[in-house]
Design a protein around this motif. Structure first.
Motif, PDB file in Angstrom:
ATOM      1  N   ASP B  96      36.978  53.330  60.258  1.00  0.00           N
ATOM      2  CA  ASP B  96      38.315  52.912  59.753  1.00  0.00           C
ATOM      3  C   ASP B  96      38.106  52.599  58.233  1.00  0.00           C
ATOM      4  O   ASP B  96      39.149  52.754  57.314  1.00  0.00           O
ATOM      5  CB  ASP B  96      38.690  51.645  60.303  1.00  0.00           C
ATOM      6  N   CYS B  97      36.883  52.085  57.877  1.00  0.00           N
ATOM      7  CA  CYS B  97      36.830  51.972  56.363  1.00  0.00           C
ATOM      8  C   CYS B  97      36.872  53.113  55.635  1.00  0.00           C
ATOM      9  O   CYS B  97      37.606  53.226  54.620  1.00  0.00           O
ATOM     10  CB  CYS B  97      35.550  51.164  55.883  1.00  0.00           C
ATOM     11  N   ASN B  99      38.445  55.813  56.260  1.00  0.00           N
ATOM     12  CA  ASN B  99      39.535  56.325  56.571  1.00  0.00           C
ATOM     13  C   ASN B  99      40.416  55.730  55.565  1.00  0.00           C
ATOM     14  O   ASN B  99      41.453  56.211  55.102  1.00  0.00           O
ATOM     15  CB  ASN B  99      40.341  55.835  58.149  1.00  0.00           C
ATOM     16  N   THR B 100      40.337  54.430  55.053  1.00  0.00           N
ATOM     17  CA  THR B 100      41.193  53.907  53.923  1.00  0.00           C
ATOM     18  C   THR B 100      41.035  54.457  52.744  1.00  0.00           C
ATOM     19  O   THR B 100      41.985  54.490  51.963  1.00  0.00           O
ATOM     20  CB  THR B 100      40.529  52.446  53.863  1.00  0.00           C
ATOM     21  N   SER B 102      40.613  58.012  52.442  1.00  0.00           N
ATOM     22  CA  SER B 102      41.375  59.054  52.395  1.00  0.00           C
ATOM     23  C   SER B 102      42.846  59.278  52.345  1.00  0.00           C
ATOM     24  O   SER B 102      43.325  58.345  53.404  1.00  0.00           O
ATOM     25  CB  SER B 102      40.798  60.057  53.647  1.00  0.00           C
TER      26      SER B 102
END
Lengths: 287, 303
Positions: B96-97, B99-100, B102
């Protein structure tokens, strides 16, 4: 003028105002209350009626812009009226949309509340006046899709978001849970209102420490808001604003987001449209 | 607020920079088989070395996955630790991190640093001075990996389990193999939770076979369907489309190894047709390995 949630203390407040001449070619109103009428309307039904009217205009080549004044026959007439619905004796107020195309005309009656009393209107006006209070410092977020994308991703991390705004033009968002801290800092944004010069050498610091130092100097404010509320306010991007300003109201009362729209084809602000949101600040005193 | 405010540039074990966050997200997501369950999520162990980063996840001692991110994947890779530092973290949080960072149409360069003074893993975007995204991930003392399988040559495996069959298969459809494999495993909606895998040289083929209850006649090894499924079900569609192929191998004791290659290429510099052989620079590939233990020989099938 559309006021959403203005009197409720716990949700996102949203205020949209349109200049009369922007939307209407012909506009007549008469009421005993200084020619002001206020009522509440179900948003979903209202939206449906507007969409339907728009689709009729578009399918019949009407362009859907009644303000263009090109003498087009295609137009929407919006009326406040009372009707006796089927199976009822009582006249009920409606906002009626009559859309005339070349071949057909469609009428949508959207039920509305009774007109608000003079006292209620005054209360709304007071709330509205208070909601117009501007934060001392506003920073401009130029890239709204980028912010939206970021908030979409941060939503997965946690529910509470810290927002800090410095007078140097920094906007710092941070989500922190027991396991992880994720943040993003936008720097050197355009500042409206109270500003200050960033202290030299602060670019070598990390975003959290820069924010902390600015807070210590009294050149920044920080509040916590609900991630859900921020995500909701970001839905305002659907109105395709040209830019957005973020600010924290005095005493950290709320987070204010002001959207601006340009006059088409220019970089000039269209003063006949205004849209802003106020996000309630979470109570952190008990922590 | 975290206490990482102090900007001491203490010697970190690892400081590296990556220009393809999405590729790393794809690679790591492929081993995230607990994604749809809520808490507690999936724990991973990360091992750093001068050769790169290895992330290991496992479940109940029967399924293990390793993601190899070799140092060549990174723009810079400064490793200064002795030994091989290991730490544990939540895989879901890590993805999730990442993903932040991109965002569509923008390939950020991020710096990965371990550890900070609080033993956290630090991610930070470094490509713009006006927008900075950062993440500080709490790490744990790692769980011991219950089995570190040394995948030696399968000398005592039955001769029919030859890799030749697989490589023939690979030659026929190298681009689509992972997709085919995923489809085959997804389609195994059979009454049994036990899957038998057969490799045949003539005609070259791989057979996945589900047996009914109590009908196990073949002395070959069988594998739990849910574990087999985990080896392909989380692979992103974009990875399947641009796939380098997969490889099945049987090792000692019937251990099944499934290897996928995931290309980790910065978007925009991807030229899928430049190389007719379908090969990319090996440096731009992350290796995923799944190890599935065969079911114990009890004759009873449960679960």
């Amino acid at each position: 003028m559309f006021l959403h949630n203005l009197l409720a203390g716990d949700g996102v407040q949203c205020v949209a105002q349109f200049g009369r001449d922007l939307l209407f070619r012909d506009y007549r109103i008469s009421s005993q209350n200084d020619d002001r009428i206020a009522f509440s309307i179900d948003l979903a039904l209202f939206h449906r009626a507007l969409r339907s009217a728009l689709s009729i205009l578009q399918s019949q080549g009407g362009g859907g812009d009644p303000a263009d004044g090109g003498g087009s026959q295609l137009q929407i007439q919006i009326k406040l009226l009372k009707k006796i619905p089927a199976g009822s004796q009582q006249p009920t107020p409606f906002l009626s949309f009559e859309t005339k195309g070349y071949k057909s005309a469609v009428i949508h009656d959207v039920p509305i509340s009774k007109p608000l009393s003079r006292a209620d209107v005054t209360e709304l006006q007071t709330a509205l006046d208070m909601a117009q209070e501007l934060p001392q410092t506003l920073v401009q977020v130029p890239d709204l899709p980028q912010l939206q994308n970021l908030v979409d991703r941060l939503k997965n991390v946690g529910d509470i978001l810290s927002i800090s705004i410095t007078q140097y033009g920094d906007l710092h968002l941070q989500v922190s849970t027991g396991l992880v801290t994720v943040g993003s800092e936008f720097r050197r944004l355009r500042v409206l209102g109270g500003r200050a010069d960033a202290p030299p050498g602060d670019q070598n610091l990390s975003a959290p420490s820069r924010t902390r130092l600015a807070m210590e100097r009294g050149e920044a404010q920080s509040v916590q808001v609900s991630m859900k509320h921020l995500a909701k306010s970001i839905q305002c991007h659907l109105t395709k604003p040209d830019c957005a300003f973020y600010g924290i109201a005095p005493q950290g009362a709320c987070l204010t987001v002001i959207f601006q729209f340009f006059i088409p084809g220019t970089r000039q602000m269209d003063k006949s449209i205004s849209l802003h949101c106020r996000l309630p600040v979470l109570d952190t005193g008990s922590v | 607020m975290s206490s990482s405010a102090v900007e001491v540039d203490e010697a970190a074990d690892l400081v590296c920079q990556l220009d393809c966050v999405q590729g790393m997200v794809d690679a790591l997501s492929s081993v995230r088989w607990k994604r749809h369950q809520s808490s507690p999520g999936q724990d991973a162990v990360v091992e750093l070395s001068e050769h790169g980063i290895v992330l290991i996840v496992e479940e109940t001692g029967c399924l293990q996955a390793k993601v190899y991110l070799r140092r060549e994947l990174f723009v810079t890779y400064e490793y200064s630790a002795e030994g091989r530092p290991r730490f544990g973290l939540s895989l879901g949080l890590f993805v999730d991190c990442l993903n932040t960072f991109s965002s569509p149409g923008h390939a950020p360069v991020i710096e990965i640093r371990y550890p900070d003074p609080d033993m956290q893993l630090i991610l930070k975007s470094v490509d713009s001075s006006n927008v900075c995204i950062y993440a500080e991930i709490r790490t744990r003392i790692p769980d011991t990996i219950s089995w570190d399988y040394n995948f030696g040559p399968a000398r005592n495996a039955p001769a029919s389990f030859t890799i030749k069959a697989i490589s023939l298969y690979l030659h026929t459809a190298p681009t689509y193999l992972t997709a085919v494999l995923k489809e085959a495993i997804d389609d195994l909606e059979w009454p049994s939770s036990t899957i038998q895998i057969l490799l045949q040289p003539e005609p070259p083929s791989v057979v996945f076979k589900g047996e009914g209850h109590g009908d196990l006649q073949v002395p070959n090894n069988t594998y739990k369907y849910k574990f087999l499924r985990a080896t392909t079900s989380n692979i992103a569609g974009s990875v399947l489309k641009d796939n380098r192929g997969s490889k099945l191998t049987f090792g000692r004791g019937g251990m099944l190894k499934i290897q996928h290659l995931v290309s980790v290429v910065k978007p925009g510099i991807q030229h899928p047709y430049t190389d007719s052989s379908g090969l990319q620079q090996p440096s731009r590939i992350a290796y995923l390995e799944f190890y599935v233990k065969p079911e114990e020989d009890e004759g009873s099938v449960d679960d």
